[in-house]
Design a protein around this motif. Structure first.
Motif, short mmCIF file in Angstrom:
data_model
loop_
_atom_site.label_atom_id
_atom_site.label_comp_id
_atom_site.label_asym_id
_atom_site.label_seq_id
_atom_site.Cartn_x
_atom_site.Cartn_y
_atom_site.Cartn_z
N ASP A 79 -131.80 33.06 -101.05
CA ASP A 79 -131.49 34.26 -101.03
C ASP A 79 -131.25 34.91 -99.82
OD1 ASP A 79 -130.46 36.62 -102.11
OD2 ASP A 79 -133.01 36.77 -103.22
N VAL A 80 -129.82 34.40 -99.23
CA VAL A 80 -129.10 34.81 -98.25
C VAL A 80 -129.46 35.62 -97.43
CG1 VAL A 80 -126.75 34.44 -96.95
CG2 VAL A 80 -127.04 33.04 -98.29
N TYR A 81 -129.34 36.84 -97.81
CA TYR A 81 -129.19 38.13 -97.75
C TYR A 81 -130.60 38.96 -97.89
CZ TYR A 81 -124.26 38.08 -96.05
OH TYR A 81 -123.72 37.68 -95.94
N ALA A 82 -131.18 37.86 -98.35
CA ALA A 82 -133.06 38.46 -98.16
C ALA A 82 -133.57 37.63 -97.65
CB ALA A 82 -133.84 38.11 -99.46
N LEU A 83 -133.18 37.30 -96.32
CA LEU A 83 -133.62 36.45 -95.38
C LEU A 83 -133.57 37.82 -94.51
CD1 LEU A 83 -131.94 32.64 -94.74
CD2 LEU A 83 -134.61 33.93 -95.40
N GLY A 84 -134.58 37.40 -93.26
CA GLY A 84 -134.25 38.39 -92.18
C GLY A 84 -133.38 38.39 -91.13
N GLN A 85 -132.87 38.77 -90.05
CA GLN A 85 -131.84 38.09 -89.37
C GLN A 85 -131.90 37.40 -88.43
OE1 GLN A 85 -130.22 41.70 -88.49
NE2 GLN A 85 -129.24 42.39 -86.07
N GLU A 86 -133.50 36.81 -88.54
CA GLU A 86 -133.34 35.27 -87.19
C GLU A 86 -133.19 34.57 -88.29
OE1 GLU A 86 -135.93 34.90 -84.48
OE2 GLU A 86 -135.56 37.07 -82.53
N GLN A 87 -133.77 34.50 -89.13
CA GLN A 87 -133.51 33.78 -90.48
C GLN A 87 -132.60 33.66 -90.42
OE1 GLN A 87 -137.11 35.90 -92.93
NE2 GLN A 87 -137.33 34.04 -93.54
N ARG A 88 -131.54 34.27 -90.81
CA ARG A 88 -130.47 34.30 -91.32
C ARG A 88 -129.32 33.82 -90.24
NH1 ARG A 88 -126.19 38.69 -92.41
NH2 ARG A 88 -128.19 40.38 -92.16
N ALA A 89 -129.76 34.21 -89.41
CA ALA A 89 -128.98 33.34 -87.95
C ALA A 89 -129.11 31.91 -87.72
CB ALA A 89 -129.12 33.50 -86.43
N ASP A 90 -130.36 31.34 -88.09
CA ASP A 90 -131.06 29.14 -88.25
C ASP A 90 -130.26 29.41 -89.72
OD1 ASP A 90 -132.61 29.99 -86.46
OD2 ASP A 90 -134.71 30.01 -87.38
N PHE A 91 -130.15 30.33 -90.34
CA PHE A 91 -129.18 29.38 -91.93
C PHE A 91 -128.10 29.21 -91.56
CE2 PHE A 91 -126.22 30.64 -95.55
CZ PHE A 91 -127.06 29.98 -96.05
N ARG A 92 -127.38 29.92 -90.71
CA ARG A 92 -125.75 30.42 -90.38
C ARG A 92 -125.82 28.81 -89.74
NH1 ARG A 92 -125.24 35.66 -90.08
NH2 ARG A 92 -125.61 35.71 -87.03
N ARG A 93 -126.69 28.76 -88.32
CA ARG A 93 -126.62 27.68 -87.76
C ARG A 93 -126.77 26.27 -88.93
NH1 ARG A 93 -128.35 30.28 -83.96
NH2 ARG A 93 -130.14 31.11 -83.89
#
Ligand SMILES: Nc1ncnc2c1ncn2[C@@H]1O[C@H](COP(=O)(O)OP(=O)(O)OP(=O)(O)O)[C@@H](O)[C@H]1O
Ligand SMILES: [Mg+2]
Length: 239
Positions: free
Chosen positions: A70-84
């Motif tokens: 659930d992409v936008y349930a991730l925190g900012q840093e986790q979301r950056a990791d997800f993007r990478r």
């Protein structure tokens, strides 16, 4: 569950009476390995949708799952990791750093990857090999053509081997022949297993996709299946 699930995505810009819904209740699902084209008139909301799919633009409401996350349930840093981990991006303006060589540009996304410099160079060379530019690895961006720059941008976006490639008008600045080369490159990456989601104004480019989503005034209004007569002369067929 599908690889990508967009559920009732809404993106509103502005506040109060001046609010504009750039994306207005959009839902769809994609399977891993699909090559999807997104078309629609200027201002329809294509780039907004792509940025939302790219974990870069939080929807006003709605949800996005990628590989069960659930992409936008991730925190900012986790979301950056997800993007990478999951995403490569190619844009119309290539944004190559002018004072870095081709290979150094391709190595940029590896800055945060834990690997030795030698290994990173090898990864960058592999990506450059995929776009056919190993021989120009040590040139500066102003010493290569527009089409080659776009290929460097593609190499940079795949150097991490992400499962999903997002492209926003990747051939917008290119002539027909060079556009075709870029499309064939995306097709090869897709054939190797990458999910490709590409915004384009060009019916020729859209002809390379297996599925077409059309955005109109923030809504996903139709979905066409593409039938190709041959790879070199793609055609659109409305089903
Ligand atoms: N950051 C923003 N703030 C306010 N409005 C925005 C913002 N970004 C986009 N918009 C508006 O949202 C709508 C959709 O814009 P978007 O960039 O997604 O369109 P597009 O389909 O990509 O268009 P084009 O084909 O011209 O690139 C437009 O009306 C645009 O003006
Ligand atoms: Mg756009």
């Amino acid at each position: 569950m599908s690889f990508v699930v967009a559920e009732n995505l809404v993106k509103r810009y502005g506040s109060g009476d001046a609010t504009v819904a750039a994306i207005d209740d959009v839902s769809f699902q994609l399977h891993a390995g699909e090559f999807v084209g997104i078309m629609g008139e200027s201002g329809a909301g294509k780039s907004t949708l792509l940025a939302m799919l790219g974990a870069m633009n939080r929807p006003t409401s709605g949800r996005l799952w990628v590989d069960g996350i659930d992409v936008y349930a991730l925190g900012q840093e986790q979301r950056a990791d997800f993007r990478r981990e999951f995403l490569g991006f190619v844009f119309q303006s290539f944004h190559l750093v002018p004072y870095l060589t081709v290979i150094e540009n391709v190595m940029l996304p590896l800055a945060i990857v834990k690997a030795g410099r030698k290994q990173k160079r090898a990864m960058a060379e592999e990506a450059l090999a995929q776009v056919g530019l190993v021989d120009k690895a040590h040139r500066l961006p102003n010493q290569i053509s527009g089409g080659e720059s776009e290929r460097v941008a593609v190499a940079r976006s795949i150097v991490n081997e992400p499962p999903i490639l997002l492209a926003d008008e990747p051939t917008g600045n290119l002539d027909t022949k060079t556009s075709r080369e870029i499309m064939e490159l995306l097709q090869r990456l897709n054939a190797a297993g990458m999910t490709v989601i590409m915004v384009t104004h060009s019916p020729d480019c859209a002809g390379y996709a297996q599925r077409l989503l059309r955005v109109s005034d923030g809504k996903l209004v139709e979905e066409e299946i593409l039938v190709k007569s041959s790879a070199s002369s793609p055609q659109l067929a409305v089903v």
